[in-house]
Design a protein around this motif. Structure first.
Motif, PDB file in Angstrom:
ATOM      1  N   VAL A   1       0.894  -1.246   0.003  1.00  0.00           N
ATOM      2  CA  VAL A   1      -0.059  -0.118   0.015  1.00  0.00           C
ATOM      3  C   VAL A   1       0.882   1.266   0.118  1.00  0.00           C
ATOM      4  N   ALA A   2       1.830   1.206   0.890  1.00  0.00           N
ATOM      5  CA  ALA A   2       2.806   2.392   0.788  1.00  0.00           C
ATOM      6  C   ALA A   2       3.533   2.755  -0.552  1.00  0.00           C
ATOM      7  N   ALA A   3       3.850   1.608  -1.236  1.00  0.00           N
ATOM      8  CA  ALA A   3       4.597   1.658  -2.402  1.00  0.00           C
ATOM      9  C   ALA A   3       3.321   2.265  -3.453  1.00  0.00           C
ATOM     10  N   ALA A   4       2.238   1.718  -3.425  1.00  0.00           N
ATOM     11  CA  ALA A   4       1.288   2.279  -4.582  1.00  0.00           C
ATOM     12  C   ALA A   4       0.975   3.626  -4.484  1.00  0.00           C
ATOM     13  N   LEU A   5       0.792   4.145  -2.882  1.00  0.00           N
ATOM     14  CA  LEU A   5       0.461   5.403  -2.562  1.00  0.00           C
ATOM     15  C   LEU A   5       1.739   6.335  -3.100  1.00  0.00           C
ATOM     16  N   ALA A   6       3.039   5.852  -2.922  1.00  0.00           N
ATOM     17  CA  ALA A   6       4.124   6.722  -3.139  1.00  0.00           C
ATOM     18  C   ALA A   6       4.178   7.144  -4.741  1.00  0.00           C
ATOM     19  N   PHE A   7       4.053   6.000  -5.656  1.00  0.00           N
ATOM     20  CA  PHE A   7       3.895   6.302  -6.884  1.00  0.00           C
ATOM     21  C   PHE A   7       2.694   6.867  -7.309  1.00  0.00           C
ATOM     22  N   LEU A   8       1.545   6.854  -6.852  1.00  0.00           N
ATOM     23  CA  LEU A   8       0.547   7.683  -7.269  1.00  0.00           C
ATOM     24  C   LEU A   8       0.786   9.136  -6.727  1.00  0.00           C
ATOM     25  N   VAL A   9       1.493   9.618  -5.798  1.00  0.00           N
ATOM     26  CA  VAL A   9       1.754  10.868  -5.411  1.00  0.00           C
ATOM     27  C   VAL A   9       2.846  11.204  -6.439  1.00  0.00           C
ATOM     28  N   ALA A  10       3.964  10.433  -6.602  1.00  0.00           N
ATOM     29  CA  ALA A  10       5.021  10.942  -7.316  1.00  0.00           C
ATOM     30  C   ALA A  10       4.957  11.007  -8.872  1.00  0.00           C
ATOM     31  N   ASP A  11       4.186  10.195  -9.363  1.00  0.00           N
ATOM     32  CA  ASP A  11       4.082   9.899 -10.890  1.00  0.00           C
ATOM     33  C   ASP A  11       2.573  10.069 -11.162  1.00  0.00           C
ATOM     34  N   PRO A  12       2.546  11.006 -11.900  1.00  0.00           N
ATOM     35  CA  PRO A  12       0.867  11.337 -12.682  1.00  0.00           C
ATOM     36  C   PRO A  12       0.612  10.188 -13.557  1.00  0.00           C
ATOM     37  N   ARG A  13       1.719   9.688 -14.163  1.00  0.00           N
ATOM     38  CA  ARG A  13       1.322   8.442 -15.067  1.00  0.00           C
ATOM     39  C   ARG A  13       1.070   7.105 -14.514  1.00  0.00           C
ATOM     40  N   ALA A  14       1.370   7.148 -13.148  1.00  0.00           N
ATOM     41  CA  ALA A  14       1.439   5.672 -12.466  1.00  0.00           C
ATOM     42  C   ALA A  14      -0.119   4.847 -12.693  1.00  0.00           C
ATOM     43  N   PHE A  15      -0.086   3.822 -12.733  1.00  0.00           N
ATOM     44  CA  PHE A  15      -1.312   2.863 -13.099  1.00  0.00           C
ATOM     45  C   PHE A  15      -2.044   3.108 -14.289  1.00  0.00           C
ATOM     46  N   GLY A  16      -1.581   4.183 -14.919  1.00  0.00           N
ATOM     47  CA  GLY A  16      -2.235   4.282 -16.537  1.00  0.00           C
ATOM     48  C   GLY A  16      -4.024   4.577 -16.139  1.00  0.00           C
ATOM     49  N   ARG A  17      -4.617   3.571 -17.047  1.00  0.00           N
ATOM     50  CA  ARG A  17      -5.950   3.825 -17.218  1.00  0.00           C
ATOM     51  C   ARG A  17      -6.462   3.259 -15.657  1.00  0.00           C
ATOM     52  N   THR A  18      -5.753   2.540 -15.099  1.00  0.00           N
ATOM     53  CA  THR A  18      -6.294   2.056 -13.959  1.00  0.00           C
ATOM     54  C   THR A  18      -5.977   2.764 -12.553  1.00  0.00           C
ATOM     55  N   ARG A  19      -5.509   4.161 -12.930  1.00  0.00           N
ATOM     56  CA  ARG A  19      -5.306   5.032 -11.886  1.00  0.00           C
ATOM     57  C   ARG A  19      -6.371   5.103 -10.546  1.00  0.00           C
ATOM     58  N   ARG A  20      -7.498   5.447 -11.151  1.00  0.00           N
ATOM     59  CA  ARG A  20      -8.551   5.896 -10.218  1.00  0.00           C
ATOM     60  C   ARG A  20      -8.761   4.566  -9.314  1.00  0.00           C
ATOM     61  N   ALA A  21      -8.932   3.149 -10.129  1.00  0.00           N
ATOM     62  CA  ALA A  21      -9.082   2.247  -9.174  1.00  0.00           C
ATOM     63  C   ALA A  21      -8.010   1.924  -8.160  1.00  0.00           C
ATOM     64  N   ALA A  22      -6.760   2.152  -8.639  1.00  0.00           N
ATOM     65  CA  ALA A  22      -5.625   2.152  -7.672  1.00  0.00           C
ATOM     66  C   ALA A  22      -5.587   2.853  -6.341  1.00  0.00           C
ATOM     67  N   ALA A  23      -6.185   4.286  -6.949  1.00  0.00           N
ATOM     68  CA  ALA A  23      -6.182   5.188  -5.687  1.00  0.00           C
ATOM     69  C   ALA A  23      -7.124   4.730  -4.807  1.00  0.00           C
TER      70      ALA A  23
END
Length: 831
Positions: free
Chosen positions: A578-600
Motif C-alpha cells: 500500500v505504501a509503494a502504491a501511494l508513493a507512486f500515485l503521488v510522485a508520478d501522474p502516469r502511474a497505474f495508467g488507465r487504472t489510476r482511479r481504481a488504484a487510488a
C-alpha cells in the motif's frame, strides 16, 4: 465386429463417391474450357489475312474462273461414277450422363458396392472356413492369395475387353478389391498363422505395396481408396488381437507408410489425410479396447511415428488447409497424453511425447502453419505434467518436464524474432512447467532450490521483455513483462519467512512502475494494479477482521477493538504494497495508467483501514471501564482528524474528491456515533466540555466552507446545547433535564440567534440573518410552549418580561436595518 466393419466400409464408400464426384465435375469443366479454346483457334485459322484492294480484286477473278472449271469437272465425274453411300460415323466413347438420382443409384453406386461386396465375400469365406475347420491355415492363406490375385487379374482383363474397356470404374473396383485382399492375406499368413517369417512378410508387404501403387497409378484414386479401406479393415475382420498387438501395429505402420508414399507421389492430399485418420482411429480403438492392459509402449511408438509421418506427408501431398494439416499432430499428442498414465509416466511415455513435440517444433520452424500445434503441445505438456505430479507414481515426470521446458524455451528464444507466437512459446515453456511443478509438488525441491529455478525462468522471460522494449502497445511486451514479474515474485518469496509475501509484492510493484516509466508503453502502466490486488488478496483475513470490527461498531458495539487483528500482522501483510502504491500515485501522474482511479481507491481505502487500526492501538478500548473513560475521546479524535484533513485538502485545492470524502466521513461519524448511536446524553461516557468543544470545532470547519453552511448552523446549535448540558451535569452528561437547564437552553439559543443576526447585519450576510431569525422564532416558540409550562410565579413573569424586551429591541433594530437606503453604486472611472 461385423457391424463395425460394415460401418467403416460405408464410410470408405462415401469418401470414394465424394472424391469421384469432384473429379468428374472438374473433368467436365476442363472439357468445356477445352472446347471453347478449340473453337477460338478454328475461328482464327479460317479468318483470311487482309490484302491490298487491287490484289484482292485479281484474286477474286482468278478464284472465280478456277471454281467454274472445277465445277465442270465435278459434274462430269458425277454423271459417270456410281452413287456411293456416306461413311459411317465413328462410335462414341462410353460416357455416363450428368449426375442425378437415377444415374447415381442405377449406374454408379452398384459398381462400387459390388467391389466392396467382393472384398467382404473373400474375407467372410476365409472366416467361414476357419470357423468350420474345413481348411488348414496354409490352404486358407493360399485361397485368399489366389482370390486377391484373381481380382487384380480381372482388373487388367476388363481394361482390355472391348465391352468393358470404356468404363474405367470396373478396373478400379477389381484392382482395389484385389489389393485389399492381398493385404489381408499377408496379415493372416504372418501374424495369425506364422506361415512366413517376419522378414519374408515384410518383403511381401513391400511387394504388395508396390503393386498397389502401380495399380493406383494405372487406375486412379478409386483403386487407392479401395486399397486403403481393405488394408485397414483386414485386421478387424480377421481378429485384431489374434496374433498380438505388436505385429498388428507393424502391419498398420507399413501400410500407412505405403499410403503416404503413394499420396506424395501422386499429390493426393486426400489420401494422406484419410490414411492419417484411419491410423489414428486404430490407435484410439486399441487404447479403448486394451484399457491399459500391456502393449501401450508399442501403441505409443506407433502413435508418435504416425503423427509425425502424417504431419510431414500432408503438405508434401498437396494438402493446403492448415487445420487439416495440424489435426494428426494434435490428435497424436493428445493420444500420447492419454497413454502416459498406463505407462506409469515412465521414461518411455515422456520420450514419446518429447520426440513428437520436438518434431512439432521442427515443422513449425520450417512452416509457420504448425505454430499453433507447437503452442498446443505446450498446453498438453502442462496437462501431462499435472497428471504425472498428482499420480501415486510420478515416474520420470520431474525430469521429463524439465527437459520439455528447456526444449520449448530454447526454441522460442532462438526464433523469437520470427513472430509473437514464438515469444508466447518461449514464455509458456519457461514459466509454465516450473509454476505447475511448484504448485502441485512443492516438496520436490527445498525453498532455495525453487527460488533459483524460478529466478532462471525469470531471466529467460526478462530477456524477451528487454528485446521487445518500445513505447508501443505490444501485447508480447506486456506478456513478457507479466511473466517476468510473476516468476520474480514467486522466486523472491521462497527464502523469506512465512507471512512476508508483502515484501516481494511491494518490490515487484515498484519495479513494474519503474519499468513502465522507462519504456513508456501505455499498457505497462496498468500492471502494478495486479500486484496491489494480489497484496489485498493475501491480506484478506486481516481485512475481514477489520471489516467485522467496523460493522460491529456501526451496529452499536462499544468494544470493536476486540475484533481487530494484531497490528503487527497487518503491517507485515499489507503496509509495504500500500505504501509503494501511494508513493507512486503521488510522485508520478502516469502511474497505474488507465487504472489510476481504481488504484487510488484501493490504496486509499487500505491506507485508511491501516490508520484506523493504528489509531485504535494507543487507547486499546477493550473493556467497559476503558470505554467509559476514553470512548468519546477516541471517537472525537477520529472525527476531527477526518474533518481537518478534508478541510485542509479542500482549502489547498488538492485531491478534491478525497477531501470531500473525508469531510463526508467526519460528518457521518459525528452524526451517527456522537448524536444518534452513542450520544453522551444517553450513553454514559466521560464527555463533559469535550462534547461542546467537539461540536463547536466541527461547526468551525463547516462555517469556512460555503457549501456547508446548513450543517455549520446545526452544529453550532448542538454545541450551544452541549455547553449548557455540561454546565448542568458535569463530565457525565446522562440524567434528566431540570428547569434551570431548560431555561439555559432558551437563553443560549437566544444569544446564538442574536449573534447570528448581529453578524449578518454587520457583514451583510443574508444567510446569517435568515438563520438568526429562524432560530429566534424557534426559541420564542420554545419559551411560550415549553418553558412557560415549567415556570410559575415570579420566574414566569420575569421570563416573559425579558423575552418581550428582547424581542422589541430586536424588532426595532432589524427594522432600522431594513429601512437603510441601499448604497449608491460608485461612478465609473473617468477615462
Amino acid at each position: 465386429m461385423t457391424a463395425y466393419a460394415f460401418l467403416l466400409l460405408a464410410v470408405a464408400a462415401a469418401t470414394a463417391f465424394a472424391v469421384l464426384k469432384r473429379r468428374i465435375d472438374r473433368l467436365e469443366r476442363d472439357l468445356q474450357a477445352l472446347e471453347v479454346r478449340i473453337a477460338r483457334l478454328d475461328g482464327r485459322a479460317q479468318a483470311p489475312a487482309p490484302r491490298p484492294v487491287a490484289s484482292v480484286r485479281t484474286t477474286i477473278e482468278s478464284e472465280a474462273a478456277r471454281a467454274r472449271a472445277v465445277e465442270a469437272e465435278t459434274s462430269m465425274v458425277r454423271e459417270d461414277a456410281p452413287t456411293a453411300a456416306p461413311p459411317a460415323p465413328p462410335s462414341p466413347a462410353f460416357t455416363l450422363p450428368r449426375l442425378s438420382f437415377e444415374t447415381l443409384v442405377g449406374g454408379r453406386l452398384p459398381i462400387w458396392i459390388g467391389g466392396i461386396a467382393l472384398v467382404l465375400a473373400g474375407f467372410f469365406l476365409v472366416r467361414y472356413s476357419i470357423e468350420q475347420g474345413l481348411l488348414g491355415p496354409a490352404a486358407r492363406t493360399f485361397i485368399a492369395a489366389l482370390f486377391g490375385l484373381a481380382l487384380v487379374a480381372a482388373s487388367e482383363a476388363v481394361r482390355r475387353l472391348p465391352a468393358t474397356r470404356d468404363d474405367a470404374r470396373l478396373g478400379q473396383v477389381f484392382a482395389g478389391a484385389g489389393i485389399a485382399s492381398l493385404y489381408g492375406t499377408l496379415y493372416m499368413a504372418a501374424a495369425l498363422y506364422h506361415l512366413i517369417a517376419p522378414l519374408t512378410a515384410f518383403g511381401a508387404v513391400v511387394l504388395v505395396t508396390l503393386g498397389a501403387m502401380g495399380l493406383s497409378l494405372r487406375h486412379g484414386p478409386p483403386t487407392a481408396i479401395m486399397a486403403l479401406a481393405g488394408g485397414f479393415l483386414a485386421p478387424l475382420v480377421a481378429g485384431f488381437d489374434a496374433a498380438g498387438i505388436a505385429p498388428l501395429l507393424v502391419y498398420l505402420g507399413l501400410f500407412g507408410a505405403a499410403l503416404f508414399g503413394l499420396a506424395v507421389h501422386r499429390r493426393w492430399g486426400w489420401l494422406a489425410l484419410a490414411a492419417s485418420v484411419a491410423g489414428l482411429a486404430w490407435t484410439q480403438f486399441l487404447i479403448a479396447v486394451l484399457d491399459g492392459r500391456g502393449n501401450l509402449s508399442a501403441i505409443g511408438l506407433y502413435t508418435m511415428l504416425l503423427a509425425g509421418g502424417a504431419s510431414a506427408a500432408l503438405p508434401a501431398a498437396g494438402l493446403r488447409n492448415r487445420w487439416l494439416r495440424l489435426a494428426p499432430l494434435l490428435v497424436g499428442l493428445l493420444q500420447l497424453v492419454a497413454i502416459a498414465p498406463g505407462l506409469d509416466f515412465g521414461p518411455l511415455a515422456w520420450s514419446f511425447y518429447l520426440v513428437l513435440a520436438a518434431a512439432t517444433l521442427v515443422l513449425a520452424w520450417r512452416d509457420a502453419v504448425y505454430l499453433p500445434g507447437a503452442l498446443a503441445a505446450v498446453a498438453l505438456l502442462l496437462a501431462l505434467e499435472g497428471l504425472g505430479l498428482t499420480a501415486m507414481n510420478r515416474g520420470a515426470t520431474p525430469v521429463g518436464a524439465l527437459v520439455a521446458a528447456l526444449l520449448f524455451t530454447g526454441a522460442g528464444q532462438a526464433l523469437a524474432g520470427r513472430g509473437r507466437q514464438w515469444i508466447a512459446l518461449a514464455l509458456l515453456g519457461a514459466g509454465g512447467p516450473v509454476l505447475v511443478a511448484h504448485l502441485l509438488a512443492p516438496t520436490l525441491l527445498p525453498p532455495l532450490g525453487w527460488g533459483l529455478l524460478e529466478l532462471g525462468a525469470t531471466l529467460a522471460c526478462a530477456r524477451l521483455a528487454w528485446m521487445l522494449r518500445s513505447d508501443a502497445d505490444d501485447p508480447a511486451l506486456t506478456a513478457a513483462t507479466l511473466a517476468s514479474a510473476l516468476l520474480l515474485t514467486v522466486a523472491l518469496a521462497q527464502p523469506l519467512p512465512h507471512g512476508w509475501l508483502s515484501l516481494p509484492l511491494a518490490l515487484v510493484l515498484g519495479g513494474l512502475a519503474l519499468w513502465a516509466r522507462q519504456v513508456r508503453a501505455p499498457s505497462l502502466f496498468a500492471l502494478p494494479l495486479l500486484w496491489l490486488l494480489a497484496a489485498l488478496i493475501a491480506a484478506a483475513l486481516p481485512l475481514l477482521d477489520i471489516a467485522s470490527a467496523i460493522f460491529a461498531s456501526l451496529t452499536g458495539d462499544r468494544l470493536p477493538y476486540r475484533e481487530l487483528p494484531l497490528f503487527a500482522d497487518l503491517l507485515r501483510v499489507l503496509a509495504l504494497p500500500v505504501a509503494a502504491a501511494l508513493a507512486f500515485l503521488v510522485a508520478d501522474p502516469r502511474a497505474f495508467g488507465r487504472t489510476r482511479r481504481a488504484a487510488a481507491i484501493l490504496a486509499g481505502t487500505s491506507a485508511v483501514l491501516l490508520l484506523y487500526t493504528l489509531a485504535k492501538q494507543p487507547l486499546a478500548i477493550a473493556t467497559p471501564e476503558r470505554f467509559l473513560a476514553w470512548g468519546f475521546v477516541e471517537r472525537a479524535l477520529f472525527t476531527q482528524a477526518a474533518l481537518a484533513a478534508g478541510w485542509a485538502l479542500l482549502r489547498a485545492a488538492r485531491l478534491p474528491r478525497l477531501a470531500r470524502a473525508l469531510l463526508l466521513l467526519g460528518l457521518a461519524r459525528l452524526t451517527w456515533f456522537d448524536l444518534v448511536l452513542l450520544n453522551p446524553a444517553f450513553v454514559a461516557q466521560q464527555a463533559g466540555p469535550l462534547l461542546a468543544a467537539h461540536l463547536a470545532l466541527a461547526a468551525f470547519w463547516c462555517w469556512t466552507l460555503p457549501r456547508l453552511r446548513v450543517p455549520a448552523a446545526l452544529l453550532s446549535i448542538a454545541a450551544a446545547l452541549a455547553a449548557i448540558r455540561w454546565t448542568a451535569h458535569g463530565t457525565l452528561l446522562t440524567g434528566p433535564i431540570g428547569s434551570l437547564e431548560n431555561g439555559g437552553y432558551s437563553a443560549a439559543l437566544l444569544l446564538l440567534a442574536l449573534a447570528w443576526l448581529g453578524r449578518g447585519i454587520a457583514a451583510g450576510r443574508h444567510d446569517l440573518r435568515l438563520a438568526g431569525l429562524g432560530l429566534l422564532t424557534l426559541t420564542t416558540c420554545k419559551v411560550f410552549l415549553v418553558d412557560a409550562a415549567a415556570l410559575d410565579g415570579l420566574l414566569r413573569i420575569l421570563s416573559f418580561l425579558g423575552l418581550g424586551v428582547a424581542l422589541i429591541a430586536i424588532g426595532w433594530a432589524y427594522s432600522r436595518f431594513l429601512a437603510r437606503p441601499a448604497a449608491a453604486p460608485e461612478p465609473p472611472p473617468v477615462t
